[in-house]
Scaffold this motif. Structure first.
Motif, PDB file in Angstrom:
ATOM      1  N   GLY A  49       5.534 -35.936  -4.149  1.00 22.67           N
ATOM      2  CA  GLY A  49       5.687 -36.136  -2.816  1.00 22.67           C
ATOM      3  C   GLY A  49       4.235 -36.742  -2.340  1.00 22.67           C
ATOM      4  O   GLY A  49       4.155 -37.057  -1.174  1.00 22.67           O
ATOM      5  N   LEU A  50       3.144 -37.051  -3.261  1.00 19.59           N
ATOM      6  CA  LEU A  50       2.029 -37.751  -2.637  1.00 19.59           C
ATOM      7  C   LEU A  50       1.986 -39.094  -2.630  1.00 19.59           C
ATOM      8  O   LEU A  50       1.088 -39.620  -1.883  1.00 19.59           O
ATOM      9  N   ILE A  51       2.431 -39.755  -3.478  1.00 18.72           N
ATOM     10  CA  ILE A  51       2.201 -41.485  -3.777  1.00 18.72           C
ATOM     11  C   ILE A  51       3.198 -41.818  -2.992  1.00 18.72           C
ATOM     12  O   ILE A  51       3.075 -43.139  -2.613  1.00 18.72           O
ATOM     13  N   ASN A  52       4.368 -41.649  -3.104  1.00 25.64           N
ATOM     14  CA  ASN A  52       5.897 -42.469  -2.532  1.00 25.64           C
ATOM     15  C   ASN A  52       6.123 -41.654  -1.485  1.00 25.64           C
ATOM     16  O   ASN A  52       6.701 -40.637  -1.292  1.00 25.64           O
ATOM     17  N   PRO A  53       6.051 -42.499  -0.124  1.00 23.85           N
ATOM     18  CA  PRO A  53       6.471 -42.000   1.104  1.00 23.85           C
ATOM     19  C   PRO A  53       7.932 -41.355   1.190  1.00 23.85           C
ATOM     20  O   PRO A  53       8.049 -40.804   1.986  1.00 23.85           O
ATOM     21  N   ASP A  54       8.759 -42.088   0.434  1.00 24.03           N
ATOM     22  CA  ASP A  54      10.266 -41.743   0.269  1.00 24.03           C
ATOM     23  C   ASP A  54      10.397 -40.655  -0.217  1.00 24.03           C
ATOM     24  O   ASP A  54      11.372 -39.952  -0.003  1.00 24.03           O
ATOM     25  N   TRP A  55       9.334 -39.869  -0.748  1.00 21.13           N
ATOM     26  CA  TRP A  55       9.614 -38.695  -1.611  1.00 21.13           C
ATOM     27  C   TRP A  55       8.808 -37.511  -1.002  1.00 21.13           C
ATOM     28  O   TRP A  55       8.397 -36.576  -1.638  1.00 21.13           O
ATOM     29  N   SER A  56       8.378 -37.630   0.343  1.00 20.91           N
ATOM     30  CA  SER A  56       7.467 -36.836   1.055  1.00 20.91           C
ATOM     31  C   SER A  56       7.997 -35.346   0.839  1.00 20.91           C
ATOM     32  O   SER A  56       7.266 -34.380   1.008  1.00 20.91           O
ATOM     33  N   LEU A  57       9.334 -35.168   1.086  1.00 21.28           N
ATOM     34  CA  LEU A  57       9.964 -33.862   1.007  1.00 21.28           C
ATOM     35  C   LEU A  57       9.528 -33.031  -0.280  1.00 21.28           C
ATOM     36  O   LEU A  57       9.532 -31.910  -0.125  1.00 21.28           O
ATOM     37  N   CYS A  58       9.274 -33.777  -1.229  1.00 18.98           N
ATOM     38  CA  CYS A  58       8.882 -33.095  -2.653  1.00 18.98           C
ATOM     39  C   CYS A  58       7.667 -32.082  -2.384  1.00 18.98           C
ATOM     40  O   CYS A  58       7.407 -31.210  -3.080  1.00 18.98           O
ATOM     41  N   SER A  59       6.675 -32.727  -1.430  1.00 18.19           N
ATOM     42  CA  SER A  59       5.536 -31.820  -1.107  1.00 18.19           C
ATOM     43  C   SER A  59       5.545 -31.196   0.315  1.00 18.19           C
ATOM     44  O   SER A  59       4.785 -29.991   0.383  1.00 18.19           O
ATOM     45  N   LYS A  60       6.184 -31.730   1.108  1.00 25.79           N
ATOM     46  CA  LYS A  60       6.265 -31.039   2.498  1.00 25.79           C
ATOM     47  C   LYS A  60       7.723 -30.185   2.905  1.00 25.79           C
ATOM     48  O   LYS A  60       7.644 -29.520   3.886  1.00 25.79           O
ATOM     49  N   GLY A  61       8.603 -30.510   2.105  1.00 28.09           N
ATOM     50  CA  GLY A  61       9.811 -29.938   2.353  1.00 28.09           C
ATOM     51  C   GLY A  61       9.873 -28.521   2.289  1.00 28.09           C
ATOM     52  O   GLY A  61       8.914 -27.656   1.624  1.00 28.09           O
ATOM     53  N   ARG A  62      10.618 -27.866   3.269  1.00 29.58           N
ATOM     54  CA  ARG A  62      10.907 -26.339   3.147  1.00 29.58           C
ATOM     55  C   ARG A  62      12.057 -25.648   2.643  1.00 29.58           C
ATOM     56  O   ARG A  62      12.536 -24.500   2.908  1.00 29.58           O
ATOM     57  N   ARG A  63      12.883 -26.482   2.074  1.00 26.25           N
ATOM     58  CA  ARG A  63      14.152 -26.043   1.500  1.00 26.25           C
ATOM     59  C   ARG A  63      14.317 -26.610   0.173  1.00 26.25           C
ATOM     60  O   ARG A  63      15.256 -27.111  -0.216  1.00 26.25           O
ATOM     61  N   GLN A  64      13.209 -26.466  -0.712  1.00 27.43           N
ATOM     62  CA  GLN A  64      12.996 -27.078  -2.074  1.00 27.43           C
ATOM     63  C   GLN A  64      13.807 -26.160  -3.002  1.00 27.43           C
ATOM     64  O   GLN A  64      13.769 -24.912  -2.897  1.00 27.43           O
ATOM     65  N   SER A  65      14.170 -26.763  -4.165  1.00 23.04           N
ATOM     66  CA  SER A  65      14.645 -26.181  -5.227  1.00 23.04           C
ATOM     67  C   SER A  65      13.947 -26.795  -6.233  1.00 23.04           C
ATOM     68  O   SER A  65      13.439 -27.861  -6.488  1.00 23.04           O
ATOM     69  N   PRO A  66      13.870 -25.894  -7.671  1.00 20.88           N
ATOM     70  CA  PRO A  66      14.679 -24.524  -7.686  1.00 20.88           C
ATOM     71  C   PRO A  66      13.692 -23.589  -7.014  1.00 20.88           C
ATOM     72  O   PRO A  66      12.779 -23.647  -6.500  1.00 20.88           O
ATOM     73  N   ILE A  67      14.485 -22.227  -7.100  1.00 23.39           N
ATOM     74  CA  ILE A  67      13.619 -20.983  -6.761  1.00 23.39           C
ATOM     75  C   ILE A  67      13.791 -19.997  -7.629  1.00 23.39           C
ATOM     76  O   ILE A  67      14.492 -20.114  -8.654  1.00 23.39           O
ATOM     77  N   ASP A  68      12.832 -18.966  -7.495  1.00 24.07           N
ATOM     78  CA  ASP A  68      13.061 -17.727  -8.094  1.00 24.07           C
ATOM     79  C   ASP A  68      14.152 -16.867  -7.666  1.00 24.07           C
ATOM     80  O   ASP A  68      13.561 -16.612  -6.264  1.00 24.07           O
ATOM     81  N   ILE A  69      14.905 -16.116  -7.948  1.00 26.32           N
ATOM     82  CA  ILE A  69      15.708 -15.091  -7.326  1.00 26.32           C
ATOM     83  C   ILE A  69      15.256 -13.782  -7.528  1.00 26.32           C
ATOM     84  O   ILE A  69      15.255 -13.345  -8.750  1.00 26.32           O
ATOM     85  N   ASP A  70      14.943 -13.085  -6.489  1.00 29.50           N
ATOM     86  CA  ASP A  70      14.557 -11.839  -6.578  1.00 29.50           C
ATOM     87  C   ASP A  70      15.799 -10.877  -6.359  1.00 29.50           C
ATOM     88  O   ASP A  70      16.126 -10.930  -5.119  1.00 29.50           O
ATOM     89  N   PRO A  71      16.444 -10.242  -7.393  1.00 30.47           N
ATOM     90  CA  PRO A  71      17.171  -9.121  -7.053  1.00 30.47           C
ATOM     91  C   PRO A  71      17.196  -8.450  -5.753  1.00 30.47           C
ATOM     92  O   PRO A  71      18.237  -8.070  -5.037  1.00 30.47           O
ATOM     93  N   ALA A  72      15.861  -7.958  -5.638  1.00 30.70           N
ATOM     94  CA  ALA A  72      15.933  -6.907  -4.407  1.00 30.70           C
ATOM     95  C   ALA A  72      15.841  -7.539  -3.003  1.00 30.70           C
ATOM     96  O   ALA A  72      16.137  -6.965  -2.277  1.00 30.70           O
ATOM     97  N   ARG A  73      15.829  -8.974  -3.149  1.00 26.28           N
ATOM     98  CA  ARG A  73      16.084  -9.866  -1.557  1.00 26.28           C
ATOM     99  C   ARG A  73      17.631 -10.350  -1.616  1.00 26.28           C
ATOM    100  O   ARG A  73      17.699 -10.914  -0.535  1.00 26.28           O
ATOM    101  N   LEU A  74      18.309 -10.161  -2.346  1.00 23.98           N
ATOM    102  CA  LEU A  74      19.819 -10.824  -2.147  1.00 23.98           C
ATOM    103  C   LEU A  74      20.407 -10.130  -1.207  1.00 23.98           C
ATOM    104  O   LEU A  74      20.322  -8.831  -0.986  1.00 23.98           O
ATOM    105  N   HIS A 103      15.890 -22.745 -12.390  1.00 24.50           N
ATOM    106  CA  HIS A 103      16.068 -21.530 -11.662  1.00 24.50           C
ATOM    107  C   HIS A 103      15.630 -20.432 -12.798  1.00 24.50           C
ATOM    108  O   HIS A 103      16.058 -20.260 -13.684  1.00 24.50           O
ATOM    109  N   THR A 104      14.966 -19.298 -11.991  1.00 24.67           N
ATOM    110  CA  THR A 104      14.574 -17.902 -12.581  1.00 24.67           C
ATOM    111  C   THR A 104      14.908 -16.664 -12.105  1.00 24.67           C
ATOM    112  O   THR A 104      15.164 -16.996 -10.904  1.00 24.67           O
ATOM    113  N   ILE A 105      15.066 -15.710 -12.777  1.00 29.48           N
ATOM    114  CA  ILE A 105      15.419 -14.515 -12.269  1.00 29.48           C
ATOM    115  C   ILE A 105      14.483 -13.600 -12.347  1.00 29.48           C
ATOM    116  O   ILE A 105      13.966 -13.277 -13.417  1.00 29.48           O
ATOM    117  N   ASN A 106      13.901 -12.749 -11.289  1.00 30.40           N
ATOM    118  CA  ASN A 106      12.844 -11.766 -11.155  1.00 30.40           C
ATOM    119  C   ASN A 106      11.727 -12.497 -11.920  1.00 30.40           C
ATOM    120  O   ASN A 106      11.126 -11.810 -12.596  1.00 30.40           O
TER     121      ASN A 106
END
Length: 329
Positions: free
Chosen positions: A55-80, A148-151
């Protein structure tokens, strides 16, 4: 007082700034000399063209560094969050053909459009989605490979099925940067003595795609048979895990792995990012993006914890998880 962690963070930011500045200078020089810069060839999963710099070099990819709904994520079973309104996920059962390709970034299966689309409905989806492709992520070691990771634990590999909202958009490309545009179905892979039969069919000709651009045809594949024998899943709103990291993906992660053998993984690890035998290239393995920050997004599930005996056991035990231990027998 400045802590070691603060100094480390500042050093990391400084390194990213220096690298992005160097890449920008390289880009300007290339354009000045009449060289066409191909972004799709530039990005990788490590080094100065790796995930930290997308997200730093290509303006069209800015979400890669600034986005707040990015993937993948770690899934915490306690927070499901159990959502009783989530429905069963349905994928059409008819068989399809298509091309398996070494893209240089991943092993990609592209479905032949054919006359009858392969649709996904139900689950958390409000629209009908048409499956178009599948990506295979894997590592060069057995304890990493999934996005994606689990715990906090990764799996050796992950298959991601992607489809576009066919009720609102004409094709995958049009839907990619649009609201409710894409569905991503994540199947986590665990090592077993026997492979999922549909996965074996999909990877039977892997030795034919050692180099970038190599393809082979897969006939009469049942994508439905790739799914594990569980109706339980987790879901959240996220992004594509490659540039430009569009935040348009509804993710569905199955709550049970499918199996891949050590021999299949060995064959996949022989694939390379080189275009042919005369050009050196890194292995194709380790083609996964690290987990991104959740930023307070809910991760919902159709697993009713009240029927699990009043407790919520770990989803990840000795590098695997089983949905059946969660649910009412």
């Amino acid at each position: 007082m400045e802590t070691t962690e603060m100094r480390g963070g500042a050093a990391s930011r400084g390194l990213r700034f220096l690298v992005s500045t160097w890449l920008l200078m390289l880009l300007v020089t290339s354009e000045t000399n009449g060289v066409t810069w191909n972004w799709n060839q530039w990005w990788t999963y490590d080094g100065i063209s790796g995930t930290d710099f997308w997200g730093l070099i290509n303006p069209d990819w800015s979400l890669c560094s600034k986005g707040r709904r990015q993937s993948p994520i770690d899934i915490d079973p306690a927070r499901l969050l159990y959502d009783p309104n989530l429905r069963l996920l349905h994928i059409d059962k008819h068989r399809v053909s298509g091309l398996l390709e070494n893209s240089g970034h991943s092993v990609v299966f592209t479905l032949d459009g054919g006359k009858v689309p392969l649709n996904v409905t139900g689950g958390p989806l409000s629209y009908r989605y048409q499956l178009t492709e599948a990506h295979l992520r894997y590592g060069n070691a057995d304890l990493l490979g999934s996005e994606h990771t689990i715990n906090g634990k990764a799996f050796p590999a992950e298959i991601q099925l992607f489809g576009f909202n066919s009720q609102l958009y004409a094709n995958f490309s049009q839907a990619l940067d649009k609201a409710y545009g894409i569905v991503g179905i994540s199947l986590l892979l665990q090592i077993g003595e026997r492979s999922n039969p549909a996965l074996s069919q999909l990877t039977a000709g892997v030795d034919q795609i050692k180099y970038v651009g190599n393809t082979y045809t897969v006939h009469h594949l049942s994508v439905h048979d790739l799914l594990p024998d569980t109706s339980y899943y987790m879901t959240y709103e996220g992004s594509t895990t490659m540039p430009a990291c569009h935040e348009t993906v509804t993710w569905v992660i199955s709550n049970k792995p499918i199996y891949i053998t050590k021999q299949q993984l060995f064959s996949l690890r022989q694939l390379t990012q080189a275009e042919d035998a005369n050009k050196g290239g890194a292995p194709l393995a380790n083609n996964f993006r690290p987990p991104q920050k959740l930023h307070h997004r809910p991760v919902r599930t159709n697993i009713d914890f009240s029927n699990a005996g009043g407790s919520c056991p770990s989803m990840h035990r000795e590098a695997y998880y089983k949905a059946n231990t969660w649910t009412h027998s």
